[in-house]
Design a protein around this motif. Sequence first.
Motif, PDB file in Angstrom:
ATOM      1  N   LEU A  11     -30.923  23.228  -5.086  1.00  0.00           N
ATOM      2  CA  LEU A  11     -31.705  22.057  -4.670  1.00  0.00           C
ATOM      3  C   LEU A  11     -32.728  22.425  -3.594  1.00  0.00           C
ATOM      4  N   THR A  12     -32.317  23.207  -2.588  1.00  0.00           N
ATOM      5  CA  THR A  12     -33.256  23.517  -1.499  1.00  0.00           C
ATOM      6  C   THR A  12     -34.431  24.339  -2.024  1.00  0.00           C
ATOM      7  N   GLY A  13     -34.144  25.379  -2.817  1.00  0.00           N
ATOM      8  CA  GLY A  13     -35.215  26.252  -3.314  1.00  0.00           C
ATOM      9  C   GLY A  13     -36.167  25.504  -4.235  1.00  0.00           C
ATOM     10  N   TRP A  33     -36.770  33.197  -7.868  1.00  0.00           N
ATOM     11  CA  TRP A  33     -35.792  34.124  -8.453  1.00  0.00           C
ATOM     12  C   TRP A  33     -34.399  33.612  -8.148  1.00  0.00           C
ATOM     13  N   ASP A  34     -33.537  33.677  -9.151  1.00  0.00           N
ATOM     14  CA  ASP A  34     -32.136  33.327  -8.903  1.00  0.00           C
ATOM     15  C   ASP A  34     -31.243  34.325  -9.621  1.00  0.00           C
ATOM     16  N   LYS A  35     -30.152  34.651  -8.989  1.00  0.00           N
ATOM     17  CA  LYS A  35     -29.244  35.627  -9.611  1.00  0.00           C
ATOM     18  C   LYS A  35     -28.445  35.011 -10.751  1.00  0.00           C
ATOM     19  N   GLY A  41     -27.727  26.079  -8.885  1.00  0.00           N
ATOM     20  CA  GLY A  41     -26.932  26.545  -7.739  1.00  0.00           C
ATOM     21  C   GLY A  41     -25.627  25.777  -7.693  1.00  0.00           C
ATOM     22  N   ARG A  42     -25.316  25.208  -6.542  1.00  0.00           N
ATOM     23  CA  ARG A  42     -24.072  24.437  -6.414  1.00  0.00           C
ATOM     24  C   ARG A  42     -24.210  23.036  -7.006  1.00  0.00           C
ATOM     25  N   MET A  43     -25.379  22.763  -7.590  1.00  0.00           N
ATOM     26  CA  MET A  43     -25.546  21.542  -8.387  1.00  0.00           C
ATOM     27  C   MET A  43     -25.686  21.974  -9.839  1.00  0.00           C
ATOM     28  N   GLN A  61     -20.887  16.235  -7.470  1.00  0.00           N
ATOM     29  CA  GLN A  61     -20.473  15.214  -8.434  1.00  0.00           C
ATOM     30  C   GLN A  61     -21.369  13.989  -8.430  1.00  0.00           C
ATOM     31  N   TYR A  62     -21.674  13.518  -7.254  1.00  0.00           N
ATOM     32  CA  TYR A  62     -22.535  12.333  -7.129  1.00  0.00           C
ATOM     33  C   TYR A  62     -23.246  12.403  -5.791  1.00  0.00           C
ATOM     34  N   ILE A  63     -24.295  11.624  -5.683  1.00  0.00           N
ATOM     35  CA  ILE A  63     -25.112  11.632  -4.465  1.00  0.00           C
ATOM     36  C   ILE A  63     -24.778  10.378  -3.674  1.00  0.00           C
ATOM     37  N   CYS A 131     -31.076  39.240  -9.040  1.00  0.00           N
ATOM     38  CA  CYS A 131     -30.300  39.251  -7.799  1.00  0.00           C
ATOM     39  C   CYS A 131     -31.035  40.085  -6.754  1.00  0.00           C
ATOM     40  N   VAL A 132     -31.501  39.413  -5.703  1.00  0.00           N
ATOM     41  CA  VAL A 132     -32.240  40.107  -4.644  1.00  0.00           C
ATOM     42  C   VAL A 132     -31.268  40.961  -3.833  1.00  0.00           C
ATOM     43  N   THR A 133     -31.649  42.207  -3.608  1.00  0.00           N
ATOM     44  CA  THR A 133     -30.752  43.124  -2.888  1.00  0.00           C
ATOM     45  C   THR A 133     -31.345  43.585  -1.557  1.00  0.00           C
ATOM     46  N   GLY A 316     -31.613  25.822   3.578  1.00  0.00           N
ATOM     47  CA  GLY A 316     -30.449  25.509   2.731  1.00  0.00           C
ATOM     48  C   GLY A 316     -29.479  24.646   3.515  1.00  0.00           C
ATOM     49  N   ASP A 317     -28.386  24.269   2.853  1.00  0.00           N
ATOM     50  CA  ASP A 317     -27.449  23.358   3.526  1.00  0.00           C
ATOM     51  C   ASP A 317     -26.738  24.015   4.708  1.00  0.00           C
ATOM     52  N   GLY A 318     -26.767  25.342   4.789  1.00  0.00           N
ATOM     53  CA  GLY A 318     -26.173  26.042   5.935  1.00  0.00           C
ATOM     54  C   GLY A 318     -26.876  25.709   7.241  1.00  0.00           C
ATOM     55  N   ASN A 323     -25.022  18.282   1.396  1.00  0.00           N
ATOM     56  CA  ASN A 323     -25.242  17.192   0.440  1.00  0.00           C
ATOM     57  C   ASN A 323     -26.734  17.108   0.130  1.00  0.00           C
ATOM     58  N   PHE A 324     -27.065  16.160  -0.738  1.00  0.00           N
ATOM     59  CA  PHE A 324     -28.439  15.982  -1.198  1.00  0.00           C
ATOM     60  C   PHE A 324     -29.410  15.822  -0.016  1.00  0.00           C
ATOM     61  N   ASP A 325     -29.058  14.936   0.918  1.00  0.00           N
ATOM     62  CA  ASP A 325     -29.969  14.686   2.038  1.00  0.00           C
ATOM     63  C   ASP A 325     -30.060  15.882   2.976  1.00  0.00           C
TER      64      ASP A 325
HETATM   65  C1  LIG Z   1     -17.455  21.857  -5.452  1.00  0.00           C
HETATM   66  C2  LIG Z   1     -18.631  21.225  -4.769  1.00  0.00           C
HETATM   67  C3  LIG Z   1     -18.740  19.841  -4.682  1.00  0.00           C
HETATM   68  C4  LIG Z   1     -19.832  19.252  -4.054  1.00  0.00           C
HETATM   69  N1  LIG Z   1     -19.952  17.895  -4.068  1.00  0.00           N
HETATM   70  C5  LIG Z   1     -21.098  17.334  -3.616  1.00  0.00           C
HETATM   71  C6  LIG Z   1     -21.356  15.950  -3.860  1.00  0.00           C
HETATM   72  O1  LIG Z   1     -20.570  15.255  -4.496  1.00  0.00           O
HETATM   73  N2  LIG Z   1     -22.522  15.434  -3.380  1.00  0.00           N
HETATM   74  C7  LIG Z   1     -23.457  16.213  -2.736  1.00  0.00           C
HETATM   75  O2  LIG Z   1     -24.517  15.695  -2.360  1.00  0.00           O
HETATM   76  N3  LIG Z   1     -23.241  17.528  -2.523  1.00  0.00           N
HETATM   77  C8  LIG Z   1     -22.091  18.103  -2.956  1.00  0.00           C
HETATM   78  N4  LIG Z   1     -21.895  19.448  -2.803  1.00  0.00           N
HETATM   79  C9  LIG Z   1     -22.847  20.222  -1.974  1.00  0.00           C
HETATM   80  C10 LIG Z   1     -24.142  20.539  -2.697  1.00  0.00           C
HETATM   81  O3  LIG Z   1     -23.865  20.996  -4.001  1.00  0.00           O
HETATM   82  C11 LIG Z   1     -24.876  21.631  -1.902  1.00  0.00           C
HETATM   83  O4  LIG Z   1     -25.091  21.173  -0.587  1.00  0.00           O
HETATM   84  C12 LIG Z   1     -26.241  21.971  -2.498  1.00  0.00           C
HETATM   85  O5  LIG Z   1     -26.176  22.133  -3.884  1.00  0.00           O
HETATM   86  C13 LIG Z   1     -26.755  23.258  -1.821  1.00  0.00           C
HETATM   87  O6  LIG Z   1     -27.999  23.578  -2.378  1.00  0.00           O
HETATM   88  P1  LIG Z   1     -28.798  24.872  -1.873  1.00  0.00           P
HETATM   89  O7  LIG Z   1     -30.028  24.958  -2.696  1.00  0.00           O
HETATM   90  O8  LIG Z   1     -28.968  24.821  -0.383  1.00  0.00           O
HETATM   91  O9  LIG Z   1     -27.828  26.122  -2.162  1.00  0.00           O
HETATM   92  P2  LIG Z   1     -27.306  26.632  -3.571  1.00  0.00           P
HETATM   93  O10 LIG Z   1     -27.155  25.518  -4.518  1.00  0.00           O
HETATM   94  O11 LIG Z   1     -26.123  27.488  -3.282  1.00  0.00           O
HETATM   95  O12 LIG Z   1     -28.504  27.546  -4.106  1.00  0.00           O
HETATM   96  C14 LIG Z   1     -28.668  28.882  -3.719  1.00  0.00           C
HETATM   97  C15 LIG Z   1     -29.031  29.714  -4.944  1.00  0.00           C
HETATM   98  O13 LIG Z   1     -29.255  31.063  -4.511  1.00  0.00           O
HETATM   99  C16 LIG Z   1     -28.824  31.927  -5.534  1.00  0.00           C
HETATM  100  N5  LIG Z   1     -28.570  33.237  -4.906  1.00  0.00           N
HETATM  101  C17 LIG Z   1     -27.602  33.592  -4.035  1.00  0.00           C
HETATM  102  N6  LIG Z   1     -27.745  34.879  -3.670  1.00  0.00           N
HETATM  103  C18 LIG Z   1     -28.821  35.355  -4.341  1.00  0.00           C
HETATM  104  C19 LIG Z   1     -29.465  36.610  -4.403  1.00  0.00           C
HETATM  105  N7  LIG Z   1     -29.052  37.658  -3.681  1.00  0.00           N
HETATM  106  N8  LIG Z   1     -30.542  36.751  -5.207  1.00  0.00           N
HETATM  107  C20 LIG Z   1     -30.989  35.700  -5.959  1.00  0.00           C
HETATM  108  N9  LIG Z   1     -30.416  34.481  -5.933  1.00  0.00           N
HETATM  109  C21 LIG Z   1     -29.359  34.309  -5.136  1.00  0.00           C
HETATM  110  C22 LIG Z   1     -27.566  31.259  -6.086  1.00  0.00           C
HETATM  111  O14 LIG Z   1     -27.305  31.706  -7.413  1.00  0.00           O
HETATM  112  C23 LIG Z   1     -27.935  29.781  -6.008  1.00  0.00           C
HETATM  113  O15 LIG Z   1     -28.454  29.308  -7.245  1.00  0.00           O
HETATM  114  C24 LIG Z   1     -20.834  20.061  -3.459  1.00  0.00           C
HETATM  115  C25 LIG Z   1     -20.737  21.453  -3.546  1.00  0.00           C
HETATM  116  C26 LIG Z   1     -19.658  22.031  -4.215  1.00  0.00           C
HETATM  117  C27 LIG Z   1     -19.594  23.526  -4.353  1.00  0.00           C
END
Ligand SMILES: Cc1cc2nc3c(=O)[nH]c(=O)nc-3n(C[C@H](O)[C@H](O)[C@H](O)COP(=O)(O)OP(=O)(O)OC[C@H]3O[C@@H](n4cnc5c(N)ncnc54)[C@H](O)[C@@H]3O)c2cc1C
Length: 342
Positions: A11-13, A33-35, A41-43, A61-63, A131-133, A316-318, A323-325
């Motif tokens: 979602l963030t990217g 690029w995504d690995k 990702g986590r969605m 699961q839901y927002i 996969c970025v190394t 990113g969410d870190g 969550n979505f917001d």
């Molecule tokens: C089990 C579970 C339940 C959840 N439930 C909810 C919910 O109900 N509602 C809600 O709002 N949020 C929920 N969340 C949280 C939400 O999914 C995350 O906050 C959000 O998806 C994070 O998005 P992101 O883009 O920051 O990170 P990510 O989605 O982790 O995206 C990062 C991407 O980077 C890629 N990546 C990693 N390393 C490399 C590399 N070296 N080279 C290339 N690509 C790489 C990964 O493959 C991934 O696609 C849940 C998460 C999980 C795991």
Amino acid sequence: MARVLIVGAGLTGSLCAALLRRETSGPLYLTVWDKAGDAGGRMTTASSPHNSQCTADLGAQYITCTPHYAKKHQSFYDELFAHGILKPLTSPIEGMVMKEGDCNFVAPQGVSSIIKHYLKESGAEVYFKQCVTQINLRNDKWEVSRETGCPKQFDLVVLTMPVPQILQLHGDITNLISECQRQQLETVSYSSRYALGLFYEAGTKIDVPWAGQYITSNPCVRFVSIDNKKRNIESSEIGPSLVIHTTVPFGVTYLEHKIEDVQELIFQQLENILPGLPQPIATKYQKWRYSQVTNAAANCPGQMTLHLKPFLVCGGDGFTQSNFDGCITSALCVLEALKNYF
Ligand SMILES: Cc1cc2nc3c(=O)[nH]c(=O)nc-3n(C[C@H](O)[C@H](O)[C@H](O)COP(=O)(O)OP(=O)(O)OC[C@H]3O[C@@H](n4cnc5c(N)ncnc54)[C@H](O)[C@@H]3O)c2cc1C
């Protein structure tokens, strides 16, 4: 023309890519690029190998939209409603804790449709299984290496993977992160859990009065969803799909165990929760080593700028919340930081 690389099609990217395209007037070479093998990702939304329309959300699961974010991120919600990507969650989820004023939404085409929407909007070239190394400095540009394929050069790089995966990168990046930033990044922590998607033949009945259920009395299973029912999709041609999330203690305990053993344990516990469940025609396992953020980076405005010239930023969410917001907040902060560049 500025060459921009966004690492991570979550979602963030994807949102960073869409916002960057909308905000920049000049020519821009934008690539993601995504690995992984697909966007989300986590969605992520997994499909049955027998029927691509039989899908299961293995991560988010839901927002849940609070009154604060309904106002603050209204344009984002409105855009997704207008495209039919988000719809109100109307099916019963037992044990869900609802705060006053909160609204819940589901993505009828699977939660990854949100990410796919933003990627499409961005017009970026998206490459999977990249996969970025390593990230190195070469003549005032970033030279980014991946597991396969030759390194490529970029003027600007945005990293959106979970923070421990940023810290695993090799090359000059390791020396460019200041000691203070490294300490901040090292405090970011995540829970771990397993997810399991079960896909059934068309016509299979799973006779429960709920679409989802939080389970509090089982050491292994925390959440079960009849995923198609959660999204209000009940069809005679598409079989039902089930999603199981394990508890975090189970995920942590069995993180390094063999997947077959973990699978066996989850199935045993599932039999206690849903006795007599029919045999699925396909299953999909997902280990979420970095599931949800338990401790976000302290004192960070939704992003961390690692280098200015050339620009290297992570989000990113870190840097906010899981969550979505949280992801929208981070993407907006990354964009704000990038404005210094353009
Ligand atoms: C089990 C579970 C339940 C959840 N439930 C909810 C919910 O109900 N509602 C809600 O709002 N949020 C929920 N969340 C949280 C939400 O999914 C995350 O906050 C959000 O998806 C994070 O998005 P992101 O883009 O920051 O990170 P990510 O989605 O982790 O995206 C990062 C991407 O980077 C890629 N990546 C990693 N390393 C490399 C590399 N070296 N080279 C290339 N690509 C790489 C990964 O493959 C991934 O696609 C849940 C998460 C999980 C795991």
